[in-house]
Design an enzyme around this catalytic site. Structure first.
Site, PDB file in Angstrom:
ATOM      1  CG  HIS A 142      -2.567   1.027   1.555  1.00 46.69           C
ATOM      2  ND1 HIS A 142      -1.927   2.034   2.645  1.00 46.69           N
ATOM      3  CD2 HIS A 142      -2.731   2.410   0.467  1.00 46.69           C
ATOM      4  CE1 HIS A 142      -3.160   2.805   2.086  1.00 46.69           C
ATOM      5  NE2 HIS A 142      -3.488   2.923   1.105  1.00 46.69           N
ATOM      6  CG  ASN A 193      -6.347   4.589   4.022  1.00 44.74           C
ATOM      7  OD1 ASN A 193      -6.054   5.331   4.184  1.00 44.74           O
ATOM      8  ND2 ASN A 193      -5.929   3.769   3.102  1.00 44.74           N
TER       9      ASN A 193
HETATM   10  N1  LIG Z   1      -6.523   7.558  -4.919  1.00 45.47           N
HETATM   11  C1  LIG Z   1      -5.264   7.238  -4.019  1.00 45.47           C
HETATM   12  O1  LIG Z   1      -5.230   8.588  -3.546  1.00 45.47           O
HETATM   13  C2  LIG Z   1      -5.417   6.044  -3.621  1.00 45.47           C
HETATM   14  C3  LIG Z   1      -4.592   5.876  -2.508  1.00 45.47           C
HETATM   15  C4  LIG Z   1      -3.932   4.194  -2.073  1.00 45.47           C
HETATM   16  C5  LIG Z   1      -4.049   3.358  -2.362  1.00 45.47           C
HETATM   17  N2  LIG Z   1      -5.221   3.770  -3.311  1.00 45.47           N
HETATM   18  C6  LIG Z   1      -5.893   2.096  -4.010  1.00 45.47           C
HETATM   19  O2  LIG Z   1      -5.104   2.057  -5.053  1.00 45.47           O
HETATM   20  C7  LIG Z   1      -5.571   1.766  -6.201  1.00 45.47           C
HETATM   21  C8  LIG Z   1      -6.461   2.051  -7.815  1.00 45.47           C
HETATM   22  O3  LIG Z   1      -6.747   3.718  -7.356  1.00 45.47           O
HETATM   23  P1  LIG Z   1      -6.624   4.962  -8.238  1.00 45.47           P
HETATM   24  O4  LIG Z   1      -7.273   6.023  -7.301  1.00 45.47           O
HETATM   25  O5  LIG Z   1      -5.329   5.398  -8.634  1.00 45.47           O
HETATM   26  O6  LIG Z   1      -7.819   4.288  -9.075  1.00 45.47           O
HETATM   27  P2  LIG Z   1      -8.333   5.224 -10.609  1.00 45.47           P
HETATM   28  O7  LIG Z   1      -9.934   4.866 -10.626  1.00 45.47           O
HETATM   29  O8  LIG Z   1      -7.946   6.905 -11.228  1.00 45.47           O
HETATM   30  O9  LIG Z   1      -7.251   4.167 -11.903  1.00 45.47           O
HETATM   31  C9  LIG Z   1      -7.694   3.142 -11.879  1.00 45.47           C
HETATM   32  C10 LIG Z   1      -7.453   2.704 -13.366  1.00 45.47           C
HETATM   33  O10 LIG Z   1      -7.341   0.558 -13.547  1.00 45.47           O
HETATM   34  C11 LIG Z   1      -7.857   0.860 -15.088  1.00 45.47           C
HETATM   35  N3  LIG Z   1      -8.555  -0.547 -14.889  1.00 45.47           N
HETATM   36  C12 LIG Z   1      -9.750  -0.939 -14.554  1.00 45.47           C
HETATM   37  N4  LIG Z   1      -9.862  -2.264 -15.009  1.00 45.47           N
HETATM   38  C13 LIG Z   1      -8.253  -2.857 -15.304  1.00 45.47           C
HETATM   39  C14 LIG Z   1      -7.764  -3.912 -15.157  1.00 45.47           C
HETATM   40  N5  LIG Z   1      -9.067  -4.849 -14.967  1.00 45.47           N
HETATM   41  N6  LIG Z   1      -6.608  -4.124 -15.367  1.00 45.47           N
HETATM   42  C15 LIG Z   1      -5.627  -3.220 -15.659  1.00 45.47           C
HETATM   43  N7  LIG Z   1      -6.461  -1.758 -15.353  1.00 45.47           N
HETATM   44  C16 LIG Z   1      -7.675  -1.713 -14.566  1.00 45.47           C
HETATM   45  C17 LIG Z   1      -9.013   1.747 -14.634  1.00 45.47           C
HETATM   46  O11 LIG Z   1      -9.226   2.101 -16.304  1.00 45.47           O
HETATM   47  C18 LIG Z   1      -7.933   3.287 -13.905  1.00 45.47           C
HETATM   48  O12 LIG Z   1      -7.402   3.476 -15.095  1.00 45.47           O
HETATM   49  C19 LIG Z   1      -7.210   1.439  -5.471  1.00 45.47           C
HETATM   50  O13 LIG Z   1      -7.088  -0.112  -5.439  1.00 45.47           O
HETATM   51  C20 LIG Z   1      -6.824   2.265  -4.833  1.00 45.47           C
HETATM   52  O14 LIG Z   1      -7.970   1.709  -3.607  1.00 45.47           O
HETATM   53  C21 LIG Z   1      -5.852   4.693  -4.024  1.00 45.47           C
END
Ligand SMILES: NC(=O)c1ccc[n+]([C@@H]2O[C@H](COP(=O)([O-])OP(=O)(O)OC[C@H]3O[C@@H](n4cnc5c(N)ncnc54)[C@H](O)[C@@H]3O)[C@@H](O)[C@H]2O)c1
Length: 315
Positions: A142, A193
């Site tokens: 994470h 978190n």
């Molecule tokens: N945004 C944050 O601040 C944050 C911080 C820590 C962890 N996270 C975690 O990280 C992960 C991603 O979050 P994010 O904010 O980058 O999301 P996001 O929505 O910005 O990006 C996700 C991407 O994955 C793509 N995607 C969807 N299905 C897919 C698949 N099967 N294979 C490959 N790509 C696919 C989508 O098209 C999109 O481009 C989540 O699990 C989230 O909880 C997010």
């Protein structure tokens, strides 16, 4: 046995996937950013460009190295990239069914000893491991946003995770200048978190009770607790303050703190009304369109400045 990581595939071309991918080329690791749709790479490219620009502006990278990093990231929607990956970091949306389909499919595409790691914010590693073939090679990694700047990465060992997998990632991230923390066992929300949401629960409770506005609670953290938290955590702070005082306050105060178990009412109301924070112009504050760029720039410059100052002070 620890594994050498020569090729990483970061899956999910969103905010986190883009930020995570730009960390590896600098350390000679072949880096692929895989996503489901070509259009994802417009956003990912922009995130990478502005992240690298911030690192250059703040003296962390030269322009030349930043350009080389961008050039070395391979963007693809072709699943062939998984066939010889040493490490896959999954950063696809926090939706259980999407993660389930991803792990079931990718488990079959990668070699048996490829390490699979999830950047999930909160989902139990044990729960995700049920979708992974050979779950001993699966764990949580994470990263916090912005992942290329925040040093912390939480590595979570599931019940079935091989210890060597965690050690491989711990060493890899440490060698890349990150600050990995290894969780001894799986827990929803991991450390950061759980702590963040415990604070948010109390902060919104104080607003609901009419004790203070969000602005003053944010200032309390920024100019009070937050400054101490850049130096240490709650345990060192208690040691420095004196444990008997902390013990008395805990006994007096705990019964008065929010113990809301089901939801965050203020958050729920805002989301129900269609507010998503800075991206929609309204959250706990009101925003103009230009605020997004400015807030991110200030945040990146401040975090990089604090980290640089710490390095210089402790040198
Ligand atoms: N945004 C944050 O601040 C944050 C911080 C820590 C962890 N996270 C975690 O990280 C992960 C991603 O979050 P994010 O904010 O980058 O999301 P996001 O929505 O910005 O990006 C996700 C991407 O994955 C793509 N995607 C969807 N299905 C897919 C698949 N099967 N294979 C490959 N790509 C696919 C989508 O098209 C999109 O481009 C989540 O699990 C989230 O909880 C997010």
């Amino acid at each position: 046995m620890k594994k050498t990581i020569k090729k990483v595939v970061v899956a999910g071309g969103g905010l986190m996937g883009a930020g995570i991918s730009l960390m590896f080329p600098e350390y000679g690791i072949e880096t692929v950013l895989y996503s489901v749709a070509e259009k994802d790479f417009d956003k990912a490219g922009k995130v990478i460009d502005k992240s690298l620009a911030a690192l250059v502006e703040n003296g962390r990278l030269t322009r030349q190295i930043a350009d080389e990093i961008k050039e070395k990231i391979q963007f693809t929607v072709d699943k062939k990239c998984f066939e010889n990956a040493d490490l896959v970091i999954e950063a696809i949306p926090e939706i259980m069914d999407l993660k389930k389909n991803f792990y079931e499919e990718v488990s079959e595409l990668v070699p048996e000893d490829t390490i699979l790691a999830s950047n999930t914010s909160a989902i139990s590693v044990n729960q995700l491991s049920e979708f992974v073939k050979f779950p001993e090679r699966f764990c949580g990694t994470h990263f916090l946003n912005p992942p290329h700047i925040i040093p912390l990465v939480e590595i979570t060992k599931g019940d079935k995770t091989d210890q060597a997998v965690c050690e491989t990632l711990y060493t890899l991230f440490k060698d890349m200048g990150k600050e990995p923390v290894l969780l001894k066992k799986d827990v929803k929300g991991f450390l950061s978190n759980r702590l963040q949401f415990a604070l948010l629960r109390e902060a919104t409770y104080l607003v609901e009770q009419g004790v203070a506005d969000p602005e003053d609670i944010d200032r309390t953290i920024k100019y009070g607790n937050g400054l101490r938290y850049t130096c240490s955590g709650p345990f060192k702070i208690a040691d420095l303050g004196g444990l008997s005082v902390f013990n008395s306050v805990a006994k007096y105060l705990y019964s008065d703190l929010s113990d809301e178990k089901s939801e965050n009412h203020l958050l729920d109301e805002l989301v129900e009304e269609g507010n998503n924070g800075i991206s929609t112009g309204k959250g706990f504050y009101e925003y103009q369109e230009s605020d997004l760029v400015n807030e991110e720039k200030t945040r990146d410059a401040m975090i990089l400045g604090i980290l640089k100052a710490e390095k210089e002070l402790l040198a």
